[in-house]
Scaffold this active site. Sequence first.
Site, mmCIF file in Angstrom:
data_model
loop_
_atom_site.group_PDB
_atom_site.id
_atom_site.type_symbol
_atom_site.label_atom_id
_atom_site.label_comp_id
_atom_site.label_asym_id
_atom_site.label_seq_id
_atom_site.Cartn_x
_atom_site.Cartn_y
_atom_site.Cartn_z
ATOM 1 N N LYS A 86 0.851 -1.200 0.000
ATOM 2 C CA LYS A 86 0.000 0.000 0.000
ATOM 3 C C LYS A 86 0.885 1.247 0.000
ATOM 4 C CE LYS A 86 -0.203 -0.394 5.024
ATOM 5 N NZ LYS A 86 -0.992 -0.880 6.165
ATOM 6 N N ARG A 122 -10.033 -0.186 15.027
ATOM 7 C CA ARG A 122 -9.877 0.537 13.764
ATOM 8 C C ARG A 122 -10.756 -0.210 12.772
ATOM 9 N NH1 ARG A 122 -4.102 1.412 10.796
ATOM 10 N NH2 ARG A 122 -4.544 -0.751 10.245
ATOM 11 N N TYR A 137 17.027 29.867 5.984
ATOM 12 C CA TYR A 137 15.842 30.514 6.564
ATOM 13 C C TYR A 137 15.985 30.664 8.077
ATOM 14 C CZ TYR A 137 12.874 30.134 2.379
ATOM 15 O OH TYR A 137 12.324 30.280 1.135
ATOM 16 N N MET A 194 12.230 23.869 1.179
ATOM 17 C CA MET A 194 11.296 23.011 0.441
ATOM 18 C C MET A 194 12.012 22.126 -0.577
ATOM 19 S SD MET A 194 8.113 24.145 -1.967
ATOM 20 C CE MET A 194 7.305 25.094 -0.693
HETATM 21 C C1 LIG Z 1 -0.122 -1.708 6.852
HETATM 22 C C2 LIG Z 1 -0.600 -3.011 7.377
HETATM 23 C C3 LIG Z 1 0.298 -4.070 7.557
HETATM 24 C C4 LIG Z 1 1.785 -3.903 7.418
HETATM 25 O O1 LIG Z 1 2.279 -3.299 8.601
HETATM 26 P P1 LIG Z 1 3.822 -3.061 8.898
HETATM 27 O O2 LIG Z 1 3.815 -2.563 10.283
HETATM 28 O O3 LIG Z 1 4.295 -2.065 7.914
HETATM 29 O O4 LIG Z 1 4.513 -4.373 8.733
HETATM 30 C C5 LIG Z 1 -0.216 -5.291 7.921
HETATM 31 N N1 LIG Z 1 -1.545 -5.456 8.140
HETATM 32 C C6 LIG Z 1 -2.435 -4.448 8.008
HETATM 33 C C7 LIG Z 1 -3.861 -4.702 8.273
HETATM 34 C C8 LIG Z 1 -1.981 -3.192 7.640
HETATM 35 O O5 LIG Z 1 -2.859 -2.192 7.541
#
Ligand SMILES: *Cc1c(COP(=O)(O)O)cnc(C)c1O
Length: 339
Positions: free
Chosen positions: A34, A125, A239, A287
Site C-alpha cells: 500500500k 480501527r 531561513y 522546500m
Molecule cells: C499496513 C498493514 C500491515 C503492514 O504493517 P507493517 O507494520 O508495515 O509491517 C499489515 N496489516 C495491516 C492490516 C496493515 O494495515
Amino acid sequence: MHRPLRLRCDSAALISNYRALQKQSKTVVGAAIKANAYGLGAQQVGERLLQAGCRDFFVSTYAEAAELVGLPDESLAVLHGFQQSDEMLPSARPVLNSVEQVRRWRNSGASSRLCDVMLDTGMNRLGLRLDELAALDGLNIHTLHSHLACADEDHPLNDVQLRRFREATQLIRAQRYSLANSAGVFLGSNYAFDLVRPGLALYGGIPRAVAGKVIKPVFAVEAQVVQTRDVHGGETIGYNATYTADHFMRVAVVNVGYADGYWRAFSNIGTAELEGQALPVCGRVSMDLVTLDVTEVTEVVAGDWVRFSIDLPTASAQTGMSQYELLTGLGSRFERIWS
Ligand SMILES: *Cc1c(COP(=O)(O)O)cnc(C)c1O
C-alpha cells in the site's frame, strides 16, 4: 528529463528481508505494498517479490490495486474492503471489515468468490467486532485477519489480541489465518499463523530492536549539488538564520528538501556523505534545497551527487517521526532506480 534527485533501491536487500521474514516467521510471507510500497514503488516491489515467490500482496484500496499490472489473479487483498463505488478486479479480493461490507459483498453477485475478512481484536480501527461473527455465516473466506495495535512495544494488549484471535480461529472457518505485521513477526512464532503481512521490515524498517540483526537497509537518497559557496565567519545560513558560521566555510546547496520527504526536522542534525566523508546539514532544510558543510572535502562542484543514507531507526529517534512517516514521505520527484 534528467532528474536531479534519485532514490536508490536495492533489490537484493528487499529479497534478503523477505527471506529473513520467512525464516523468522516460519510461515508464508505476504507483502504490504500500500501507499506505493511505503514510497519505494509498488509496481517495482511487487514484481521483485513475485519473482521471489511472494503470492500475497496488500493494498489499501481498489484504486491502488487497479494501478498494478502483472500480478496474478486474486494475489491482491484490499485492506479497506469493498466500498459502495468500488469495481471488482480479477487481481483483487476485498478484506471485508464491517457487517455493512459483508452485506454489500453478499448483494454484489460475486459473493461465491473468495473474500478475506478482518476481525477487530482490540485495536478499534477496521474489522468486525467479535460479537458480530454471526454475520459471516456461509461466506467463502480465504483468509481471516486481525491486526495488532502495539506489536512494536511490549504491551499487554499483544497477548490479549493473540488470545482473542486464536479463539476466533476456532469459530470461523477460513483457508488461512493471519495476524502479524512486521513487528508481530518478531513477537514470536505463536503470532505467525498461516500468513504474515509485513510492510515496514521489507523496506528496511526496524519495528523491534531484534529485527536490526536480520533486516537490511533498502534505499538511499541521492541528490545533485546545485551550487557551492563560501560563507565567512559570523554569517548565517538559510531561513531564519538558525546556523551561524564560526569560521570560514565552504557549503554545497543540494537539490532535495522537505517537499521530497527530507524533512525540516533534519535541519542542523542530518548528514549526507560524499566519497565516505560526512557532510553535516547546516541551517534549515528548505522546500527544495538543503545546505551541507563541505569545508573538509576538496573539490565539490555543481553536479556532484551526494548521498543521504537515512538509517530509519536513527532518523526516527532524531526527528520524532515514525519510520513509516519517513518512508512514505519520500516524494514523487525522485527517479526511483532499482539495482
Ligand atoms: C499496513 C498493514 C500491515 C503492514 O504493517 P507493517 O507494520 O508495515 O509491517 C499489515 N496489516 C495491516 C492490516 C496493515 O494495515
